[in-house]
Design a protein around this motif. Structure first.
Motif, PDB file in Angstrom:
ATOM      1  N   GLY B  78      -5.808  -7.668  -3.601  1.00 30.43           N
ATOM      2  CA  GLY B  78      -6.029  -8.497  -4.785  1.00 30.43           C
ATOM      3  C   GLY B  78      -5.447  -7.830  -6.026  1.00 30.43           C
ATOM      4  O   GLY B  78      -4.740  -8.464  -6.821  1.00 30.43           O
ATOM      5  N   VAL B  79      -5.706  -6.546  -6.163  1.00 28.41           N
ATOM      6  CA  VAL B  79      -5.195  -5.799  -7.320  1.00 28.41           C
ATOM      7  C   VAL B  79      -3.669  -5.696  -7.271  1.00 28.41           C
ATOM      8  O   VAL B  79      -2.984  -5.969  -8.263  1.00 28.41           O
ATOM      9  N   THR B  80      -3.119  -5.333  -6.101  1.00 28.02           N
ATOM     10  CA  THR B  80      -1.670  -5.111  -6.053  1.00 28.02           C
ATOM     11  C   THR B  80      -0.891  -6.421  -6.181  1.00 28.02           C
ATOM     12  O   THR B  80       0.220  -6.427  -6.700  1.00 28.02           O
ATOM     13  N   LYS B  81      -1.506  -7.527  -5.760  1.00 30.37           N
ATOM     14  CA  LYS B  81      -0.858  -8.831  -5.964  1.00 30.37           C
ATOM     15  C   LYS B  81      -0.749  -9.129  -7.466  1.00 30.37           C
ATOM     16  O   LYS B  81       0.292  -9.577  -7.952  1.00 30.37           O
ATOM     17  N   LYS B  82      -1.822  -8.843  -8.181  1.00 31.02           N
ATOM     18  CA  LYS B  82      -1.790  -9.027  -9.637  1.00 31.02           C
ATOM     19  C   LYS B  82      -0.757  -8.105 -10.269  1.00 31.02           C
ATOM     20  O   LYS B  82      -0.047  -8.484 -11.195  1.00 31.02           O
ATOM     21  N   MET B  83      -0.670  -6.894  -9.763  1.00 29.94           N
ATOM     22  CA  MET B  83       0.339  -5.952 -10.271  1.00 29.94           C
ATOM     23  C   MET B  83       1.747  -6.486 -10.026  1.00 29.94           C
ATOM     24  O   MET B  83       2.615  -6.393 -10.883  1.00 29.94           O
ATOM     25  N   HIS B  84       1.944  -7.008  -8.819  1.00 26.37           N
ATOM     26  CA  HIS B  84       3.250  -7.553  -8.478  1.00 26.37           C
ATOM     27  C   HIS B  84       3.650  -8.643  -9.483  1.00 26.37           C
ATOM     28  O   HIS B  84       4.753  -8.635 -10.030  1.00 26.37           O
ATOM     29  N   ASN B  85       2.720  -9.568  -9.718  1.00 28.25           N
ATOM     30  CA  ASN B  85       3.018 -10.642 -10.672  1.00 28.25           C
ATOM     31  C   ASN B  85       3.244 -10.091 -12.076  1.00 28.25           C
ATOM     32  O   ASN B  85       4.129 -10.558 -12.795  1.00 28.25           O
ATOM     33  N   ALA B  86       2.455  -9.091 -12.459  1.00 32.71           N
ATOM     34  CA  ALA B  86       2.578  -8.548 -13.816  1.00 32.71           C
ATOM     35  C   ALA B  86       3.880  -7.763 -13.984  1.00 32.71           C
ATOM     36  O   ALA B  86       4.475  -7.748 -15.059  1.00 32.71           O
ATOM     37  N   GLN B  88       6.527  -8.703 -12.812  1.00 34.34           N
ATOM     38  CA  GLN B  88       7.512  -9.763 -13.073  1.00 34.34           C
ATOM     39  C   GLN B  88       7.207 -10.490 -14.377  1.00 34.34           C
ATOM     40  O   GLN B  88       7.742 -11.559 -14.608  1.00 34.34           O
ATOM     41  N   GLY B  89       6.329  -9.940 -15.173  1.00 35.58           N
ATOM     42  CA  GLY B  89       6.101 -10.516 -16.498  1.00 35.58           C
ATOM     43  C   GLY B  89       4.752 -11.201 -16.674  1.00 35.58           C
ATOM     44  O   GLY B  89       4.404 -11.608 -17.779  1.00 35.58           O
ATOM     45  N   GLY B  90       3.982 -11.348 -15.581  1.00 35.90           N
ATOM     46  CA  GLY B  90       2.685 -12.017 -15.679  1.00 35.90           C
ATOM     47  C   GLY B  90       1.644 -11.179 -16.410  1.00 35.90           C
ATOM     48  O   GLY B  90       1.898 -10.051 -16.813  1.00 35.90           O
ATOM     49  N   LYS B  91       0.482 -11.774 -16.585  1.00 31.25           N
ATOM     50  CA  LYS B  91      -0.603 -11.065 -17.267  1.00 31.25           C
ATOM     51  C   LYS B  91      -1.429 -10.273 -16.257  1.00 31.25           C
ATOM     52  O   LYS B  91      -1.515 -10.615 -15.083  1.00 31.25           O
ATOM     53  N   ILE B  92      -2.105  -9.230 -16.736  1.00 35.29           N
ATOM     54  CA  ILE B  92      -3.043  -8.502 -15.889  1.00 35.29           C
ATOM     55  C   ILE B  92      -4.127  -7.900 -16.769  1.00 35.29           C
ATOM     56  O   ILE B  92      -3.848  -7.450 -17.881  1.00 35.29           O
ATOM     57  N   ASN B  93      -5.339  -7.982 -16.270  1.00 35.39           N
ATOM     58  CA  ASN B  93      -6.461  -7.366 -16.973  1.00 35.39           C
ATOM     59  C   ASN B  93      -6.748  -6.051 -16.260  1.00 35.39           C
ATOM     60  O   ASN B  93      -7.513  -5.994 -15.318  1.00 35.39           O
ATOM     61  N   LEU B  94      -6.085  -4.993 -16.700  1.00 32.33           N
ATOM     62  CA  LEU B  94      -6.060  -3.749 -15.942  1.00 32.33           C
ATOM     63  C   LEU B  94      -7.227  -2.846 -16.336  1.00 32.33           C
ATOM     64  O   LEU B  94      -7.056  -1.895 -17.094  1.00 32.33           O
ATOM     65  N   HIS B 150      11.299  -8.112 -17.029  1.00 33.86           N
ATOM     66  CA  HIS B 150      10.308  -8.126 -18.108  1.00 33.86           C
ATOM     67  C   HIS B 150       8.936  -7.707 -17.610  1.00 33.86           C
ATOM     68  O   HIS B 150       8.003  -8.504 -17.590  1.00 33.86           O
ATOM     69  N   PRO B 151       8.766  -6.439 -17.219  1.00 38.62           N
ATOM     70  CA  PRO B 151       7.448  -6.041 -16.716  1.00 38.62           C
ATOM     71  C   PRO B 151       6.399  -6.067 -17.816  1.00 38.62           C
ATOM     72  O   PRO B 151       6.716  -5.802 -18.976  1.00 38.62           O
ATOM     73  N   ASN B 152       5.215  -6.387 -17.433  1.00 37.88           N
ATOM     74  CA  ASN B 152       4.086  -6.331 -18.353  1.00 37.88           C
ATOM     75  C   ASN B 152       3.965  -4.896 -18.900  1.00 37.88           C
ATOM     76  O   ASN B 152       3.855  -3.946 -18.126  1.00 37.88           O
ATOM     77  N   PRO B 153       4.014  -4.734 -20.233  1.00 39.01           N
ATOM     78  CA  PRO B 153       4.089  -3.374 -20.794  1.00 39.01           C
ATOM     79  C   PRO B 153       2.852  -2.509 -20.517  1.00 39.01           C
ATOM     80  O   PRO B 153       2.975  -1.301 -20.311  1.00 39.01           O
ATOM     81  N   VAL B 154       1.668  -3.122 -20.493  1.00 41.41           N
ATOM     82  CA  VAL B 154       0.448  -2.336 -20.223  1.00 41.41           C
ATOM     83  C   VAL B 154       0.500  -1.762 -18.813  1.00 41.41           C
ATOM     84  O   VAL B 154       0.244  -0.578 -18.584  1.00 41.41           O
ATOM     85  N   LEU B 155       0.877  -2.609 -17.862  1.00 41.43           N
ATOM     86  CA  LEU B 155       0.970  -2.148 -16.482  1.00 41.43           C
ATOM     87  C   LEU B 155       2.048  -1.078 -16.337  1.00 41.43           C
ATOM     88  O   LEU B 155       1.864  -0.058 -15.670  1.00 41.43           O
ATOM     89  N   TRP B 156       3.186  -1.319 -16.975  1.00 40.73           N
ATOM     90  CA  TRP B 156       4.294  -0.361 -16.873  1.00 40.73           C
ATOM     91  C   TRP B 156       3.884   1.008 -17.372  1.00 40.73           C
ATOM     92  O   TRP B 156       4.202   2.040 -16.755  1.00 40.73           O
ATOM     93  N   GLU B 157       3.137   1.044 -18.475  1.00 43.24           N
ATOM     94  CA  GLU B 157       2.689   2.326 -19.028  1.00 43.24           C
ATOM     95  C   GLU B 157       1.745   3.038 -18.052  1.00 43.24           C
ATOM     96  O   GLU B 157       1.738   4.263 -17.960  1.00 43.24           O
ATOM     97  N   TYR B 158       0.943   2.241 -17.337  1.00 43.77           N
ATOM     98  CA  TYR B 158       0.034   2.837 -16.349  1.00 43.77           C
ATOM     99  C   TYR B 158       0.807   3.392 -15.144  1.00 43.77           C
ATOM    100  O   TYR B 158       0.499   4.465 -14.625  1.00 43.77           O
TER     101      TYR B 158
END
Lengths: 418, 418
Positions: B78-86, B88-94, B150-158
């Motif tokens: 569930g978490v890694t699917k959200k990461m995958h989407n994020a 690619q630019g999607g949102k994630i509540n990390l 366009h990766p989600n910047p919050v996720l990318w920083e993590y």
């Protein structure tokens, strides 16, 4: 970050300091040993439930243990599923094409897995022919979890040459011993006390799960948790419960699931549904927390099998301090000592009598339940499986080629026909 | 028994003796090298389609290559699917809990996998933190197959601190290059010409598959095979086809599937259904032989994406000698040279014009199709990926710590910001 990994020390609270120290001592001679377990899936089934905690625990005592999984195509798993059933006595039409698929896929997996470990443990028939493709660096062991009382003879003859290339075979029960040219060792399966299915739930967690499925709790619960399969005799359970109901007021819950590839299971399930009533709840669902909640809350758990491999659901229920009525077959007889930590039954009538007795006598079921939990503590936790593997590995370390005299101690039993 | 394993020699018939010999030569310096690929599944998805043949082929040229898969719980995926989407630019509540699940499960897998290989290649974000748990014996490479425009910047920083522990990162396209302290290498994906989806089918096999799904073949087929996802613009395809239909008589087939965890996909699929007609066939199904049959038989294949990672379905169709109309985005532009081996389009109008042109001009689509097949032969078969990995590994062998000047040859491109 490492909080979720179970360590050998965590078992102290269940089995005591002494047992943990003894197991650690046995692991001392094996420090740094490289071991690989190989099976065919990471998801679902009893083998995964055992390997998942066992592999981590082996690492925890200093053995470098890997868990490899082979990849299979749908037609490969079609063949191995048929093999699995045939090993348990079913029919199989073992043509050239099936053998080709089986051996080709295993060969591909052999290419992708460079097994150069000190000990290799191959689980069940799926990856069995792997051994054909390696130059062994140490002993290879075939660990078969299947009920081998009456294997299909044609299939057995086909598999035998693969099996006899191994240095030993491990079966779950002495009853499965076969005329083979290699030593045979017997290790019973065990449960993981830390997983969701077996960890201690709070009253609130139990209540939440039972309410979620609208299971009534104002009457004592009589429970059987088992695949909807005629060998588990769910119809017998319903008949026994109906007879018992003339003398007691209780609720029966049958929880099970139907294997996707089991058309017979669906028939069995359908045949039960007309019995559904206010007092008879039938649920088809995979929910390990619900299994735990039911086993914890039940007044009586049944496992009224007519035929059974090991029947690990018995140990699961016993672990929760619940009185269990088990069919007097297979591995259930190794778990339940009749009249001491549970009851063994051989008929619907006997089952109904024991249900009445236990539901009426709260004191009896509590004392039996306590002894049941003690039995599991002593024999059926993953640490006990670990200890048996350590004894086994130590025997190899002192004597790579096992012979019939090596393993005769209290932990290991073996037969040998060479 | 070894008949079903593809060997490097089998590629001669596609790429010629010279290329095979060149690849074998490059592998000579790497004989006996121990390499491990690690990803998160054996089943489904583009990474499996690449790793499955690539790992066997690496072994075929003498590199001891293993394929390891990590085990995950449903909440982990569930978490890694959200990461995958994020990514690619999607949102994630990390939050802390998601990070904990992610890192704990990877840690458990690290315990179960003793990676002491000369080179370790970790695929995609799921097993990324594995690197935290090993003392490296050689270079570790992170091979990311995700569209990273366009990766989600919050996720990318993590993720960045994990990524920068690696010795290099491999992305599919130069466009995905990121400011990182480690070298970046670009290897485009490729197709397996021997698998069911891409091997040559007989006329009879094509006919059988199309008849099985009742796909009419008396008119030319215009086909798009792609997930039902708005970025693949299936509605745009239908509109383009309807406009084109004023000038030509053809049948449109949209074949796709809906990811189980993609509620949007279902909406997209439903929105298409009203367009169904005698000339517009919409099928949701996973059947690789059907994909092959449609790509082989089609007059025109579309991949009218508005946004696209690589778009390997384009190479798949080109491999069958079929003319492809692709959206002028992402990796499609690396596969199609506009007007030479296919057409690139940026609007519904352009797409409809190219459909009309190709359906009317059989000679044009045959010559384009032939050039398309040549392109794939030269650039997009698994052997080409293999060659790039070999160049990459050779660069490591001569210089374990890669620097910016190492990889500047025709096969590898890189960027570096340290």
């Amino acid at each position: 970050m490492n909080r979720k990994i179970v360590h050998i020390e965590d078992y102290k609270k269940f089995v005591g300091m002494e047992t943990v120290e003894r197991v650690k001592e046995k692991a001392k001679l094996l420090q740094g040993l490289r071991v690989a377990h190989v099976n065919s899936t990471f998801y679902g089934g009893g083998v995964v439930e055992i390997l998942s905690p066992l592999v981590l625990l082996m690492n925890s005592v200093g053995i470098n243990t890997e868990w490899r999984v082979i990849q299979g195509s749908p037609d490969f798993f079609g063949v191995t599923k048929k093999m699995h059933n045939a090993l348990q006595g079913g029919k199989i039409n073992l043509g050239k094409r099936k053998k080709q698929i089986y051996e080709d896929v295993v060969y591909q997996n052999a290419i992708r897995n460079h097994l150069d470990h000190d000990i290799v443990v191959i689980h069940d028939p799926q990856p069995l022919p792997m051994i054909n493709h390696y130059r062994k660096k140490g002993p290879w062991v075939w660990r078969c979890h299947v009920d081998l009382s009456h294997p299909n003879p044609v299939l057995w003859e086909y598999l035998k040459p693969f099996i006899e290339k191994y240095d030993a075979a491990v079966f779950s029960l002495k009853e499965y011993a076969k005329p083979l040219k290699i030593p045979q060792v017997f290790i019973m399966p065990a449960i993981d006390p830390f997983c969701i299915k077996n960890k201690r739930l709070t009253e609130r967690e139990v209540k939440e799960r039972l309410e979620h499925y609208e299971i009534p709790t104002h009457r004592p619960l009589v429970v059987q948790i088992s695949r909807f399969d005629r060998w588990k005799d769910p119809l017998g359970v319903i008949r026994a419960f109906k007879i018992a109901s003339k003398k007691i007021d209780a609720t029966l819950v049958l929880l099970g699931n139907i294997a996707i590839d089991d058309p017979e299971g669906e028939k069995v399930y359908d045949s039960l549904l007309e019995a559904r009533s206010e007092k008879i709840v039938i649920i088809s669902r995979e929910d390990t927390a619900l299994v735990n909640a039911l086993q914890s809350r039940a007044a009586v758990v049944l496992q009224k099998s007519i035929r059974e491999g090991f029947g690990l659901t018995v140990a699961e229920a016993m672990w929760k301090g619940t009185a269990v009525i088990g069919g007097n077959v297979g591995g259930i007889r190794y778990q339940i000592e009749d009249g001491v930590n549970g009851f063994l039954v051989s008929s619907v009538k006997q089952a109904s009598e024991r249900i009445v007795q236990l539901v009426k006598d709260e004191k009896l079921r509590h004392s039996m339940g306590e002894r049941a939990r003690e039995t599991v503590k002593k024999k059926f936790l993953i640490i006990h499986s670990l200890e048996k593997y350590l004894d086994f590995f130590n025997a190899f370390e002192t004597n790579y080629k096992l012979n019939c005299s090596v393993l005769e101690d209290s932990y290991l039993e073996q037969s040998c026909s060479n």
